[in-house]
Design a protein around this motif. Structure first.
Motif, PDB file in Angstrom:
ATOM      1  N   LEU A 139       0.834  -1.204   0.000  1.00  0.00           N
ATOM      2  CA  LEU A 139       0.000   0.000   0.000  1.00  0.00           C
ATOM      3  C   LEU A 139       0.865   1.250   0.000  1.00  0.00           C
ATOM      4  O   LEU A 139       0.559   2.229  -0.695  1.00  0.00           O
ATOM      5  CB  LEU A 139      -0.924  -0.012   1.219  1.00  0.00           C
ATOM      6  CG  LEU A 139      -1.846   1.202   1.377  1.00  0.00           C
ATOM      7  CD1 LEU A 139      -2.761   1.356   0.172  1.00  0.00           C
ATOM      8  CD2 LEU A 139      -2.668   1.085   2.653  1.00  0.00           C
ATOM      9  N   GLY A 140       1.963   1.241   0.757  1.00  0.00           N
ATOM     10  CA  GLY A 140       2.888   2.369   0.732  1.00  0.00           C
ATOM     11  C   GLY A 140       3.503   2.581  -0.641  1.00  0.00           C
ATOM     12  O   GLY A 140       3.651   3.724  -1.097  1.00  0.00           O
ATOM     13  N   VAL A 141       3.847   1.485  -1.315  1.00  0.00           N
ATOM     14  CA  VAL A 141       4.387   1.591  -2.673  1.00  0.00           C
ATOM     15  C   VAL A 141       3.348   2.198  -3.611  1.00  0.00           C
ATOM     16  O   VAL A 141       3.657   3.068  -4.433  1.00  0.00           O
ATOM     17  CB  VAL A 141       4.834   0.203  -3.184  1.00  0.00           C
ATOM     18  CG1 VAL A 141       5.284   0.282  -4.642  1.00  0.00           C
ATOM     19  CG2 VAL A 141       5.966  -0.345  -2.326  1.00  0.00           C
ATOM     20  N   LEU A 142       2.102   1.761  -3.475  1.00  0.00           N
ATOM     21  CA  LEU A 142       1.043   2.274  -4.339  1.00  0.00           C
ATOM     22  C   LEU A 142       0.768   3.751  -4.068  1.00  0.00           C
ATOM     23  O   LEU A 142       0.573   4.544  -5.012  1.00  0.00           O
ATOM     24  CB  LEU A 142      -0.225   1.448  -4.139  1.00  0.00           C
ATOM     25  CG  LEU A 142      -1.436   1.857  -4.985  1.00  0.00           C
ATOM     26  CD1 LEU A 142      -1.108   1.803  -6.473  1.00  0.00           C
ATOM     27  CD2 LEU A 142      -2.633   0.966  -4.674  1.00  0.00           C
ATOM     28  N   LEU A 143       0.758   4.163  -2.805  1.00  0.00           N
ATOM     29  CA  LEU A 143       0.553   5.578  -2.488  1.00  0.00           C
ATOM     30  C   LEU A 143       1.661   6.431  -3.096  1.00  0.00           C
ATOM     31  O   LEU A 143       1.407   7.510  -3.647  1.00  0.00           O
ATOM     32  CB  LEU A 143       0.498   5.776  -0.973  1.00  0.00           C
ATOM     33  CG  LEU A 143      -0.669   5.124  -0.227  1.00  0.00           C
ATOM     34  CD1 LEU A 143      -0.579   5.435   1.258  1.00  0.00           C
ATOM     35  CD2 LEU A 143      -1.999   5.566  -0.789  1.00  0.00           C
ATOM     36  N   TYR A 144       2.900   5.962  -2.985  1.00  0.00           N
ATOM     37  CA  TYR A 144       4.023   6.688  -3.578  1.00  0.00           C
ATOM     38  C   TYR A 144       3.830   6.806  -5.097  1.00  0.00           C
ATOM     39  O   TYR A 144       4.053   7.878  -5.684  1.00  0.00           O
ATOM     40  CB  TYR A 144       5.323   5.965  -3.268  1.00  0.00           C
ATOM     41  CG  TYR A 144       6.569   6.684  -3.753  1.00  0.00           C
ATOM     42  CD1 TYR A 144       7.328   7.454  -2.872  1.00  0.00           C
ATOM     43  CD2 TYR A 144       6.978   6.599  -5.079  1.00  0.00           C
ATOM     44  CE1 TYR A 144       8.468   8.118  -3.312  1.00  0.00           C
ATOM     45  CE2 TYR A 144       8.109   7.267  -5.528  1.00  0.00           C
ATOM     46  CZ  TYR A 144       8.852   8.015  -4.649  1.00  0.00           C
ATOM     47  OH  TYR A 144       9.972   8.684  -5.084  1.00  0.00           O
ATOM     48  N   ARG A 145       3.389   5.737  -5.723  1.00  0.00           N
ATOM     49  CA  ARG A 145       3.208   5.748  -7.177  1.00  0.00           C
ATOM     50  C   ARG A 145       2.120   6.728  -7.591  1.00  0.00           C
ATOM     51  O   ARG A 145       2.244   7.431  -8.598  1.00  0.00           O
ATOM     52  CB  ARG A 145       2.872   4.328  -7.649  1.00  0.00           C
ATOM     53  CG  ARG A 145       2.979   4.131  -9.158  1.00  0.00           C
ATOM     54  CD  ARG A 145       2.548   2.730  -9.553  1.00  0.00           C
ATOM     55  NE  ARG A 145       3.348   1.698  -8.931  1.00  0.00           N
ATOM     56  CZ  ARG A 145       4.519   1.269  -9.404  1.00  0.00           C
ATOM     57  NH1 ARG A 145       5.005   1.799 -10.512  1.00  0.00           N
ATOM     58  NH2 ARG A 145       5.183   0.313  -8.789  1.00  0.00           N
ATOM     59  N   THR A 153      11.264  11.081  -1.236  1.00  0.00           N
ATOM     60  CA  THR A 153       9.818  11.219  -1.006  1.00  0.00           C
ATOM     61  C   THR A 153       9.375  12.678  -0.987  1.00  0.00           C
ATOM     62  O   THR A 153       8.336  13.006  -0.417  1.00  0.00           O
ATOM     63  CB  THR A 153       9.437  10.544   0.319  1.00  0.00           C
ATOM     64  OG1 THR A 153      10.227  11.123   1.386  1.00  0.00           O
ATOM     65  CG2 THR A 153       9.705   9.055   0.266  1.00  0.00           C
ATOM     66  N   ASP A 154      10.152  13.556  -1.612  1.00  0.00           N
ATOM     67  CA  ASP A 154       9.813  14.977  -1.586  1.00  0.00           C
ATOM     68  C   ASP A 154       8.468  15.267  -2.249  1.00  0.00           C
ATOM     69  O   ASP A 154       7.789  16.220  -1.870  1.00  0.00           O
ATOM     70  CB  ASP A 154      10.912  15.792  -2.284  1.00  0.00           C
ATOM     71  CG  ASP A 154      12.261  15.662  -1.585  1.00  0.00           C
ATOM     72  OD1 ASP A 154      12.266  15.222  -0.432  1.00  0.00           O
ATOM     73  OD2 ASP A 154      13.294  15.983  -2.206  1.00  0.00           O
ATOM     74  N   GLY A 155       8.096  14.465  -3.236  1.00  0.00           N
ATOM     75  CA  GLY A 155       6.861  14.740  -3.957  1.00  0.00           C
ATOM     76  C   GLY A 155       5.608  14.182  -3.310  1.00  0.00           C
ATOM     77  O   GLY A 155       4.538  14.233  -3.923  1.00  0.00           O
ATOM     78  N   CYS A 156       5.725  13.660  -2.099  1.00  0.00           N
ATOM     79  CA  CYS A 156       4.565  13.038  -1.437  1.00  0.00           C
ATOM     80  C   CYS A 156       3.761  14.028  -0.612  1.00  0.00           C
ATOM     81  O   CYS A 156       2.713  13.650  -0.062  1.00  0.00           O
ATOM     82  CB  CYS A 156       5.019  11.875  -0.555  1.00  0.00           C
ATOM     83  SG  CYS A 156       5.747  10.512  -1.490  1.00  0.00           S
ATOM     84  N   GLY A 157       4.200  15.263  -0.469  1.00  0.00           N
ATOM     85  CA  GLY A 157       3.422  16.281   0.228  1.00  0.00           C
ATOM     86  C   GLY A 157       3.101  15.904   1.659  1.00  0.00           C
ATOM     87  O   GLY A 157       3.946  15.356   2.385  1.00  0.00           O
ATOM     88  N   VAL A 193       4.137   7.598   4.156  1.00  0.00           N
ATOM     89  CA  VAL A 193       4.751   6.778   3.104  1.00  0.00           C
ATOM     90  C   VAL A 193       6.123   6.285   3.540  1.00  0.00           C
ATOM     91  O   VAL A 193       6.479   5.115   3.320  1.00  0.00           O
ATOM     92  CB  VAL A 193       4.832   7.581   1.790  1.00  0.00           C
ATOM     93  CG1 VAL A 193       5.669   6.841   0.751  1.00  0.00           C
ATOM     94  CG2 VAL A 193       3.442   7.862   1.240  1.00  0.00           C
ATOM     95  N   GLU A 194       6.900   7.134   4.168  1.00  0.00           N
ATOM     96  CA  GLU A 194       8.224   6.718   4.614  1.00  0.00           C
ATOM     97  C   GLU A 194       8.146   5.611   5.655  1.00  0.00           C
ATOM     98  O   GLU A 194       8.962   4.682   5.652  1.00  0.00           O
ATOM     99  CB  GLU A 194       8.986   7.923   5.167  1.00  0.00           C
ATOM    100  CG  GLU A 194       9.402   8.931   4.105  1.00  0.00           C
ATOM    101  CD  GLU A 194      10.132  10.120   4.693  1.00  0.00           C
ATOM    102  OE1 GLU A 194      10.061  10.304   5.934  1.00  0.00           O
ATOM    103  OE2 GLU A 194      10.775  10.866   3.927  1.00  0.00           O
ATOM    104  N   ARG A 195       7.163   5.665   6.536  1.00  0.00           N
ATOM    105  CA  ARG A 195       7.009   4.596   7.533  1.00  0.00           C
ATOM    106  C   ARG A 195       6.543   3.296   6.889  1.00  0.00           C
ATOM    107  O   ARG A 195       6.967   2.211   7.292  1.00  0.00           O
ATOM    108  CB  ARG A 195       6.039   5.025   8.625  1.00  0.00           C
ATOM    109  CG  ARG A 195       6.536   6.167   9.482  1.00  0.00           C
ATOM    110  CD  ARG A 195       5.796   6.253  10.806  1.00  0.00           C
ATOM    111  NE  ARG A 195       4.362   6.327  10.627  1.00  0.00           N
ATOM    112  CZ  ARG A 195       3.693   7.448  10.427  1.00  0.00           C
ATOM    113  NH1 ARG A 195       4.345   8.615  10.357  1.00  0.00           N
ATOM    114  NH2 ARG A 195       2.379   7.441  10.286  1.00  0.00           N
ATOM    115  N   LEU A 196       5.683   3.397   5.887  1.00  0.00           N
ATOM    116  CA  LEU A 196       5.199   2.188   5.226  1.00  0.00           C
ATOM    117  C   LEU A 196       6.291   1.498   4.417  1.00  0.00           C
ATOM    118  O   LEU A 196       6.231   0.277   4.198  1.00  0.00           O
ATOM    119  CB  LEU A 196       4.022   2.531   4.308  1.00  0.00           C
ATOM    120  CG  LEU A 196       2.707   2.894   5.005  1.00  0.00           C
ATOM    121  CD1 LEU A 196       1.685   3.385   3.989  1.00  0.00           C
ATOM    122  CD2 LEU A 196       2.161   1.710   5.780  1.00  0.00           C
TER     123      LEU A 196
END
Length: 357
Positions: free
Chosen positions: A204-210, A238-242, A248-251
């Motif tokens: 799920l973390g990978v998908l959120l990043y994508r 992960t700068d573009g994750c707002g 996302v970093e924890r996942l």
């Protein structure tokens, strides 16, 4: 007819499956075909005593379907049946668009991704509550409905794929790896190191990043490079994750115990959505009006004897007059009113005396 019970009603739609109708119930379904290698196709088995892998996969899918929970954000898997060299997996059909197709227009906004992530985390929470692992959380298995809700599918298809890889690989881990490499390819969401529920939250973390950046967090040009980056925890910035960056970093942490579970992810995303900015009801705000142009020519001369034209006050003059303090202080208003009343009373008495006089 497919697998003896499903009647195909339209052409296959890439990413959504084959639309069909279940003969016994009349319900609309989507069919997904899993290709069985020639070596294990039921009608090509050279050894009559060899196990039928089509039947083995069908039994496994039926087991997962029976244990799967009912959840409003989880597409219900129905059954599977072999036919020739294909295993057909049936899933309920709803109106929507694959999330993979929505990504063609570029990254999604952080708060839209938070809405999708909260829906998926709720579905995973229900799956994990039954002791199952989804194992197939990708942009292709997520369907976005007409009302904007995200629904997670692919549970039975993922179980069939993993069962087939294990059956082909046998007791040799290398063969299992090679089979998964051929079947799944270098898609990061399907290559979690640890098994079970932590693998789903990592995916799920990978998908959120994508969704937030438009690309995966790990290099996906070849499988060995992808697996090395996943094992070492070397993901892209992960700068573009707002506002979703901390989650996302924890996942994406390599240590499974350091990741939040599906319930914690759902709660954190819901709390973030509380502070989401409201959309404008009539579209974005209108651009500000341009500043008034300053005349650079000579000043206008009023003819002698002409009266000046009285212009309405401008907004700046109104604001200035509104902020200007009154000429009479507020503390003097009471005494002045009282004095005026007394003067009027004295004048009235004097008038009466003169008239009566």
């Amino acid at each position: 007819m497919v697998a003896g019970r499903y009647r195909v009603t339209d052409r296959p739609d890439d990413g959504v499956g084959v639309p069909a109708v279940d003969g016994p119930s009349g319900a609309r379904v989507r069919l997904f075909g899993l290709e069985l290698p020639d070596l294990v196709a039921p009608d090509r088995a050279t050894d009559p005593a060899a196990p039928s892998y089509g039947q083995l996969l069908t039994a496994r899918v039926a087991q997962v379907a029976a244990a799967a929970p009912a959840h409003p954000r989880l597409l219900r898997g129905l059954a599977a049946g072999p036919e020739g060299e294909l295993l057909w997996v049936a899933e309920e059909s709803v109106s929507g668009v694959p999330l993979e197709r929505l990504m063609d227009d570029g990254p999604l906004s952080p708060y839209r991704v938070a809405e999708i992530g909260a829906d998926l985390a709720g579905a995973l929470r229900a799956v994990h509550g039954t002791g199952l692992t989804h194992g197939n959380v990708t942009a292709r298995t997520v369907l976005v409905c007409e009302d904007g809700a995200a629904m997670l599918g692919g549970l039975l298809l993922g179980a069939a794929e993993e069962e087939l890889c294990a059956a082909l690989g046998g007791e040799v881990p290398r063969r299992v790896y090679e089979t998964r490499a051929l079947m799944l390819g270098p898609l990061a969401e399907r290559w979690a190191i640890d098994p079970g529920a932590p693998a789903d939250t990592w995916a799920l973390g990978v998908l959120l990043y994508r969704l937030l950046t438009g690309h995966g967090p790990y290099p996906e040009h070849d499988l060995p490079t992808l697996l090395a980056a996943v094992r070492d925890g070397r993901h892209h910035r992960t700068d573009g994750c707002g506002p979703l960056r901390p989650l996302v970093e924890r996942l994406l942490r390599p240590d499974a115990e350091a990741r939040p579970d599906a319930a914690a992810v759902q709660q954190e995303l819901r709390e973030l959505l509380v502070f989401a900015p409201e959309p404008y009801p009539d579209g974005p705000p209108a651009p500000p009006l341009p500043a008034p142009r300053t005349e650079t020519g000579p000043p206008a001369v009023r003819p002698r004897g002409a009266r000046p034209v009285k212009r309405p006050p401008t907004s700046r003059q109104k604001a200035a007059s509104a902020g200007r303090p009154p000429r009479i202080p507020a503390r003097m208003l009471g005494p002045l009113v009282l004095a005026a009343v007394l003067v009027l009373m004295v004048a009235a008495v004097a008038g009466i005396v003169l008239v009566a006089g």
